[in-house]
Design an enzyme around this catalytic site. Sequence first.
Site, mmCIF file in Angstrom:
data_model
loop_
_atom_site.group_PDB
_atom_site.id
_atom_site.type_symbol
_atom_site.label_atom_id
_atom_site.label_comp_id
_atom_site.label_asym_id
_atom_site.label_seq_id
_atom_site.Cartn_x
_atom_site.Cartn_y
_atom_site.Cartn_z
ATOM 1 N N CYS A 44 -3.084 4.465 -4.067
ATOM 2 C CA CYS A 44 -3.809 5.739 -4.054
ATOM 3 C C CYS A 44 -3.483 6.538 -5.308
ATOM 4 O O CYS A 44 -3.871 7.697 -5.429
ATOM 5 C CB CYS A 44 -3.482 6.533 -2.798
ATOM 6 S SG CYS A 44 -1.735 6.816 -2.569
ATOM 7 N N ASP A 48 0.872 -1.187 0.000
ATOM 8 C CA ASP A 48 0.000 0.000 0.000
ATOM 9 C C ASP A 48 0.905 1.230 0.000
ATOM 10 O O ASP A 48 0.977 1.962 0.983
ATOM 11 C CB ASP A 48 -0.898 -0.037 1.255
ATOM 12 C CG ASP A 48 -1.860 1.148 1.315
ATOM 13 O OD1 ASP A 48 -1.987 1.876 0.320
ATOM 14 O OD2 ASP A 48 -2.495 1.325 2.377
HETATM 15 N N1 SAH Z 1 -1.258 0.761 4.908
HETATM 16 C C1 SAH Z 1 -1.321 1.911 5.776
HETATM 17 C C2 SAH Z 1 -0.485 3.111 5.314
HETATM 18 C C3 SAH Z 1 -0.514 3.449 3.864
HETATM 19 S S1 SAH Z 1 0.181 5.028 3.476
HETATM 20 C C4 SAH Z 1 -2.759 2.304 6.000
HETATM 21 O O1 SAH Z 1 -3.635 1.923 5.240
HETATM 22 O O2 SAH Z 1 -3.032 3.011 6.968
HETATM 23 C C5 SAH Z 1 1.802 4.630 2.905
HETATM 24 C C6 SAH Z 1 2.795 4.430 4.018
HETATM 25 O O3 SAH Z 1 4.056 4.126 3.435
HETATM 26 C C7 SAH Z 1 3.045 5.639 4.903
HETATM 27 O O4 SAH Z 1 2.849 5.259 6.234
HETATM 28 C C8 SAH Z 1 4.521 6.012 4.639
HETATM 29 O O5 SAH Z 1 5.172 6.484 5.794
HETATM 30 C C9 SAH Z 1 5.099 4.696 4.208
HETATM 31 N N2 SAH Z 1 6.295 4.721 3.343
HETATM 32 C C10 SAH Z 1 6.649 5.653 2.421
HETATM 33 N N3 SAH Z 1 7.753 5.262 1.752
HETATM 34 C C11 SAH Z 1 8.117 4.050 2.258
HETATM 35 C C12 SAH Z 1 9.163 3.127 1.948
HETATM 36 N N4 SAH Z 1 10.053 3.388 1.005
HETATM 37 N N5 SAH Z 1 9.213 1.980 2.652
HETATM 38 C C13 SAH Z 1 8.301 1.704 3.619
HETATM 39 N N6 SAH Z 1 7.291 2.548 3.951
HETATM 40 C C14 SAH Z 1 7.183 3.701 3.275
#
Ligand code: SAH
Length: 503
Positions: A458, A431
């Site tokens: 998204c 996600d």
């Molecule tokens: N699945 C969760 C969050 C989705 S938003 C929910 O539904 O609530 C995407 C998330 O990815 C965010 O929390 C952001 O901090 C994280 N993120 C961004 N880049 C990333 C990366 N390279 N590796 C791991 N997480 C990351």
Amino acid sequence: MDFEKNQILTVEIVDITSEGEGIGKIDGYPFFVKDAVIGDTAQIKVVRAKKNYAYARLEKVVTPSPFRVEPSCSFHKQCGGCQIQAMSYNRQLEFKASKVKNNLVRIGGFDKEKIAELMEPIVGMDEPFHYRNKAQYPVGTDKEGNPVAGFYAGRTHNIIANTDCSLGFSENKEILEIILSYMKKHHVPAYDEVTGKGLVRHVLIRKGYYSGEIMVCLVINYKEKKFGAGKEGRGASAEKMHAKGNKALSFLPAQEELISALTQVAGMTSISVSLNTEKTNVIMGEKIYTIWGEDVIHDTIHMRDVENNFAPMGDVSGKGIEFSISPLSFYQVNPVQVEKLYSLALSYAGLTGKETVWDLYCGIGTISLFLARDAKQIYGVEVIPQAIEDAEKNAIHNSIHNAEFFVGKAEEVLPRKYEEEGISADVIVVDPPRKGCDEACLATMMKMKPDRIVYVSCDSATLARDLRVLCDGGYELRRVRAVDMFPMTVHVETVTLLTKKAR
Ligand code: SAH
């Protein structure tokens, strides 16, 4: 044909850009017209004409589109938050579904007929207003010197007063009015971005959809200083005082009066201040002090019956997972649709209780914990350490013992765990943020060869790009369904299922 700035023209709006602008054409030359609705005949004024296209302003709707509706918010044009509020909700859903479809075909290179066949109906809302559980209002001063709260006009930092956003919960207005009248009465100045002076910058309001618990956090331009003489203790810092459980620290003039007014609001659970003295667009400061009530509010996400039009589940499996939310936590803003989104992801994951599942980009572990009950083991990966702390606490709070979380980038943690520790995956759920998955992450996923990949996205453009990589690497696109998490805006969420091709 040449068009010039300020030229007035009449066009029929025949299409919509992915950003929600109407597109009118004269001899194939396109005009992008903000606020025009597909189907309108509109009088437009050219703002900027380029060789192959022009931007124009909507001057007058000559014949309104059958899809045009009266927007519920009188500020929707200035605000820019709700790009398509003037479009009927059914047409919005159609627009979003075709945006996803077009991206999969154009960017992903998938066959048009195949996508049309695969795509399940977009999941909309019954009541597409007042869905947001979180609001952040900037506070400023109007020409008469009165404090106002509202939103930034367009791409500026001018605040337009509006305490009654159509997407927010009804309590927001009551809370903001209490704060504004308190500021007026006690001459508490709003923050001024230009001078860096003044106190109140933003008001953050969050509400638990099921719990009804409300959190208010005032972001203030307050330099942390040693608390001086008196009962608050000589020379102790706010942090130290607070660590001792002292919630009586005073950050605001007549603070008790503000607290007592806010606690009259039904559901008030947590009142805090966030200290932010930086000249920055970042809203929240790092330090947060609860000045009344709890540090967090709670909310629950329930599983829904995907096969039965997302009806609530009555049995044990419908029991929700409870989350603690602090002012800084990331938490999905549409509590009604998030249940549908996660239930869909869970159903696509097809778990039987035997699987090892990775949830990449897991945030505070919302999807992970949703999956955990039906899996053997869940591993979550997220780059923000505080989110992982929340995820771990939420797992314990819900008595979930088969979830483990790692801090780090998905594209670094996953290869390391796979190559060095040999951890496998039966199902991988991703996600990612709008930019999609990193190539190294996709490459490792393909090496790990899970039976199923569930991609929650998204941004359907980066989704399409990444699905192409996965489908060229041994996977087949099996299911696609869009979910409208943000009615009235152009954003759309998509859940897809890929399965490993039989060799
Ligand atoms: N699945 C969760 C969050 C989705 S938003 C929910 O539904 O609530 C995407 C998330 O990815 C965010 O929390 C952001 O901090 C994280 N993120 C961004 N880049 C990333 C990366 N390279 N590796 C791991 N997480 C990351």
